[in-house]
Design a protein around this motif. Structure first.
Motif, PDB file in Angstrom:
ATOM      1  N   ARG A 142      26.752 -35.760  43.279  1.00 23.25           N
ATOM      2  CA  ARG A 142      25.761 -36.836  43.427  1.00 23.25           C
ATOM      3  C   ARG A 142      26.229 -37.970  44.325  1.00 23.25           C
ATOM      4  O   ARG A 142      25.399 -38.731  44.829  1.00 23.25           O
ATOM      5  CB  ARG A 142      25.427 -37.420  42.043  1.00 23.25           C
ATOM      6  CG  ARG A 142      24.810 -36.437  41.055  1.00 23.25           C
ATOM      7  CD  ARG A 142      23.523 -35.884  41.595  1.00 23.25           C
ATOM      8  NE  ARG A 142      22.841 -35.044  40.607  1.00 23.25           N
ATOM      9  CZ  ARG A 142      21.848 -34.232  40.913  1.00 23.25           C
ATOM     10  NH1 ARG A 142      21.426 -34.131  42.160  1.00 23.25           N
ATOM     11  NH2 ARG A 142      21.276 -33.500  39.986  1.00 23.25           N
ATOM     12  N   GLY A 143      27.560 -38.107  44.470  1.00 23.51           N
ATOM     13  CA  GLY A 143      28.058 -39.229  45.267  1.00 23.51           C
ATOM     14  C   GLY A 143      29.303 -38.876  46.053  1.00 23.51           C
ATOM     15  O   GLY A 143      30.077 -38.001  45.659  1.00 23.51           O
ATOM     16  N   GLN A 240      31.924 -37.451  43.819  1.00 23.13           N
ATOM     17  CA  GLN A 240      31.510 -37.653  42.425  1.00 23.13           C
ATOM     18  C   GLN A 240      30.485 -36.611  42.003  1.00 23.13           C
ATOM     19  O   GLN A 240      29.410 -36.522  42.589  1.00 23.13           O
ATOM     20  CB  GLN A 240      30.919 -39.051  42.244  1.00 23.13           C
ATOM     21  CG  GLN A 240      31.878 -40.181  42.596  1.00 23.13           C
ATOM     22  CD  GLN A 240      31.235 -41.549  42.497  1.00 23.13           C
ATOM     23  OE1 GLN A 240      30.041 -41.676  42.207  1.00 23.13           O
ATOM     24  NE2 GLN A 240      32.013 -42.588  42.730  1.00 23.13           N
ATOM     25  N   GLY A 241      30.833 -35.834  40.988  1.00 20.25           N
ATOM     26  CA  GLY A 241      29.904 -34.875  40.430  1.00 20.25           C
ATOM     27  C   GLY A 241      29.473 -35.294  39.032  1.00 20.25           C
ATOM     28  O   GLY A 241      30.013 -36.247  38.469  1.00 20.25           O
ATOM     29  N   GLU A 242      28.541 -34.564  38.473  1.00 19.11           N
ATOM     30  CA  GLU A 242      28.033 -34.922  37.141  1.00 19.11           C
ATOM     31  C   GLU A 242      29.024 -34.595  36.020  1.00 19.11           C
ATOM     32  O   GLU A 242      28.857 -35.048  34.897  1.00 19.11           O
ATOM     33  CB  GLU A 242      26.700 -34.219  36.880  1.00 19.11           C
ATOM     34  CG  GLU A 242      25.564 -34.802  37.698  1.00 19.11           C
ATOM     35  CD  GLU A 242      24.198 -34.358  37.195  1.00 19.11           C
ATOM     36  OE1 GLU A 242      24.117 -33.677  36.159  1.00 19.11           O
ATOM     37  OE2 GLU A 242      23.201 -34.710  37.848  1.00 19.11           O
ATOM     38  N   SER A 245      35.100 -35.964  39.036  1.00 19.42           N
ATOM     39  CA  SER A 245      35.216 -36.443  40.414  1.00 19.42           C
ATOM     40  C   SER A 245      36.463 -35.872  41.067  1.00 19.42           C
ATOM     41  O   SER A 245      37.468 -35.648  40.397  1.00 19.42           O
ATOM     42  CB  SER A 245      35.270 -37.975  40.434  1.00 19.42           C
ATOM     43  OG  SER A 245      34.054 -38.519  39.941  1.00 19.42           O
ATOM     44  N   ILE A 260      39.385 -35.404  38.281  1.00 20.18           N
ATOM     45  CA  ILE A 260      39.384 -36.044  36.960  1.00 20.18           C
ATOM     46  C   ILE A 260      38.035 -35.712  36.326  1.00 20.18           C
ATOM     47  O   ILE A 260      36.976 -35.965  36.908  1.00 20.18           O
ATOM     48  CB  ILE A 260      39.589 -37.567  37.036  1.00 20.18           C
ATOM     49  CG1 ILE A 260      40.879 -37.886  37.805  1.00 20.18           C
ATOM     50  CG2 ILE A 260      39.647 -38.169  35.623  1.00 20.18           C
ATOM     51  CD1 ILE A 260      41.221 -39.370  37.880  1.00 20.18           C
ATOM     52  N   TYR A 261      38.104 -35.073  35.172  1.00 14.01           N
ATOM     53  CA  TYR A 261      36.882 -34.702  34.461  1.00 14.01           C
ATOM     54  C   TYR A 261      36.419 -35.850  33.563  1.00 14.01           C
ATOM     55  O   TYR A 261      37.186 -36.778  33.291  1.00 14.01           O
ATOM     56  CB  TYR A 261      37.135 -33.443  33.626  1.00 14.01           C
ATOM     57  CG  TYR A 261      37.397 -32.220  34.482  1.00 14.01           C
ATOM     58  CD1 TYR A 261      36.353 -31.529  35.086  1.00 14.01           C
ATOM     59  CD2 TYR A 261      38.703 -31.783  34.719  1.00 14.01           C
ATOM     60  CE1 TYR A 261      36.596 -30.419  35.895  1.00 14.01           C
ATOM     61  CE2 TYR A 261      38.956 -30.674  35.513  1.00 14.01           C
ATOM     62  CZ  TYR A 261      37.903 -30.000  36.099  1.00 14.01           C
ATOM     63  OH  TYR A 261      38.145 -28.911  36.903  1.00 14.01           O
ATOM     64  N   HIS A 262      35.184 -35.780  33.103  1.00 11.55           N
ATOM     65  CA  HIS A 262      34.623 -36.874  32.316  1.00 11.55           C
ATOM     66  C   HIS A 262      35.338 -37.086  30.986  1.00 11.55           C
ATOM     67  O   HIS A 262      35.240 -38.159  30.395  1.00 11.55           O
ATOM     68  CB  HIS A 262      33.119 -36.661  32.109  1.00 11.55           C
ATOM     69  CG  HIS A 262      32.314 -36.985  33.339  1.00 11.55           C
ATOM     70  ND1 HIS A 262      30.944 -37.064  33.361  1.00 11.55           N
ATOM     71  CD2 HIS A 262      32.712 -37.272  34.620  1.00 11.55           C
ATOM     72  CE1 HIS A 262      30.529 -37.366  34.575  1.00 11.55           C
ATOM     73  NE2 HIS A 262      31.580 -37.487  35.361  1.00 11.55           N
TER      74      HIS A 262
END
Lengths: 313, 313
Positions: A142-143, A240-242, A245, A260-262
């Motif tokens: 997304r970014g 940046q993914g959902e 990142s 780095i995962y959420h």
């Protein structure tokens, strides 16, 4: 043996020649410089005796390919002349200094059935391929913050009244052409051609951008390009993914990448890569010659055209 | 004793009340909620028995100030009614959801000679002041990357078909209003009002931006605002000067700041700061009341007006 000619004798040409000499099938056969003495000094480092001072001589030679690293504003006339002489060309970024120039360069390459590729190296790096390979892990992208800011000592010179090529509009200078093309090319290669772009620059007294930014609006993401020749940046770039990142240390060399995962967990995805980052683009170019392809399917003509169109808008 | 009324009973109101209770001169005297039961439950936590369900009652009370943390789209009507009832107001960001709303709010505050301030907390933090104080050390500021991207679990809800306030255009939802205002306010406070802005967003199915970016063009620098509610960022923000850069961990809380100079040397400039970051904005507001000033000289009306104008453009 692939016989290579070199236009331009500055630092980047040294790096290119050192890359070429690491590849067995390559030999450096000719050096072009407007200034014979400069060409001779450059040639002596690598044992190249054939120094020429006219582009015509390059065209009449039996060279298989020519690497061009002259000032940006001179690329166009040199490339066109050499394409017409049926020479395959690897041309340093930015290929030309306007959309019109670049379109014409590819048109002439196509017409003469010779290979023409923009020497944007980051898209060929093993670590770029590692990003492509691992991109699915961060979910929908997304970014993107594509940030390349590197203070140039030439800016100190400029402030002291000494105008060098890099900040001179006559030579196609400016942060956008010199450094902005790296994150922009990176974005277009990874995410495609944006549907809309807007940007802003701080223009130096010499008339070229010293620092600037471009927003790329895609159907389902936003990419942000940030470039500077008058400041340094230390925060790197980020996709940046959902779900996570990807953090990238340097957009031109890409030496360290990690996800780095959420949930806070980290995964290093860096792969081994040769120190001389120009080897990979040269190998890709040699492969095009072997396959008799006029256009790279990595650094495509479409990407090169769109990069110059967006960055000079 | 400063008698405070609270509108809104969500998490941020808890944080505000806990900030207020740390200040000796403050007491929480009244809670407003459209839903009496919700107000009662909130009041019980802090021993507040006076629960009201109409704004009129707040206006008729003897409260010295009212803190508003209702959904963004409701701020306007509540603020206007309470300003006319001569109540001093600290209103959560964004004050209103359009330039027209915010202009009218300040007009009515001025007309009624009551204090109105936008509760943007980051500009009052000791670490924001540390940045201001140390800014000269990095030389001429040329670039700013103001990046605030924080994945919201409400986005997971949205993808599952559950539309909450934060992504609902009817309630003034969207990443720009919810999170983009932080780096934008930060930039306008530190660097002034830009001469030109351009931006782009990725609009979610609900009709509000999920991620977006704005370029602020100043006379002699470029600032870049990046915000997201659908991704996380880990690279922080950065102010780039000609002699060095200031790295900022979080644009809303600013807990860690350091300078990296062009020679590679580092200097930590973080100062001690209370965990509850809302105390500082409240103290500043109480100071306005003591001084009988209608407008803050930190979060000025001009900044608030320009933030909403730029972010909704």
């Amino acid at each position: 043996m692939i016989k290579i000619g070199i236009i331009g004798t500055s630092k980047i040409s040294n790096q290119f020649v050192e890359a070429a000499l690491k590849i067995e099938s390559c030999s450096i056969n000719m050096i072009y410089s407007r200034n014979y003495e400069k060409g001779k000094i450059f040639g002596e480092i690598y044992g190249v005796k054939n120094i020429v001072t006219s582009i015509e001589e390059l065209g009449k030679s039996d060279l298989d390919m020519i690497y061009i690293a002259s000032p940006n504003s001179i690329h166009f006339s040199q490339v066109i002349e050499l394409l017409k002489a049926k020479k395959n060309i690897l041309c340093e970024k930015p290929m030309g200094i306007s959309e019109e120039e670049v379109n014409e360069m590819f048109r002439v390459a196509y017409e003469n059935n010779v290979t023409l590729m923009e020497a944007m190296k980051n898209t060929f790096l093993p670590n770029f391929k590692a990003i492509q390979k691992n991109l699915y892990k961060i979910g929908e992208v997304r970014g993107f913050i594509g940030n390349f800011s590197q203070y140039s000592s030439r800016y100190t010179d400029l402030k002291n009244g000494d105008l060098t090529n890099i900040f001179d509009p006559k030579f196609g200078g400016g942060a956008h052409l010199d450094i902005g093309v790296y994150p922009l090319y990176f974005a277009l290669r990874l995410f495609g051609i944006p549907k809309k772009t807007v940007g802003g620059n701080y223009i130096l007294n010499s008339g070229v951008p010293g620092i600037g930014s471009i927003i790329l609006e895609y159907k389902d993401m936003i990419a942000n390009i940030f470039y500077s020749k008058i400041t340094n940046s230390y925060i790197g770039s980020e996709i940046q993914g959902e779900k996570g990142s990807i953090l990238i240390d340097s957009i031109s060399n890409i030496k360290n990448i990690r996800i780095i995962y959420h949930d806070g967990s980290e995964e290093g995805i860096t792969v081994p890569q040769l120190e001389n980052s120009m080897i990979y683009e040269l190998e890709a170019f040699l492969d095009l010659l072997k396959q008799k392809k006029v256009e790279s399917d990595v650094n495509t003509w479409e990407i090169s055209k769109n990069v110059i169109k967006i960055i000079t808008k």
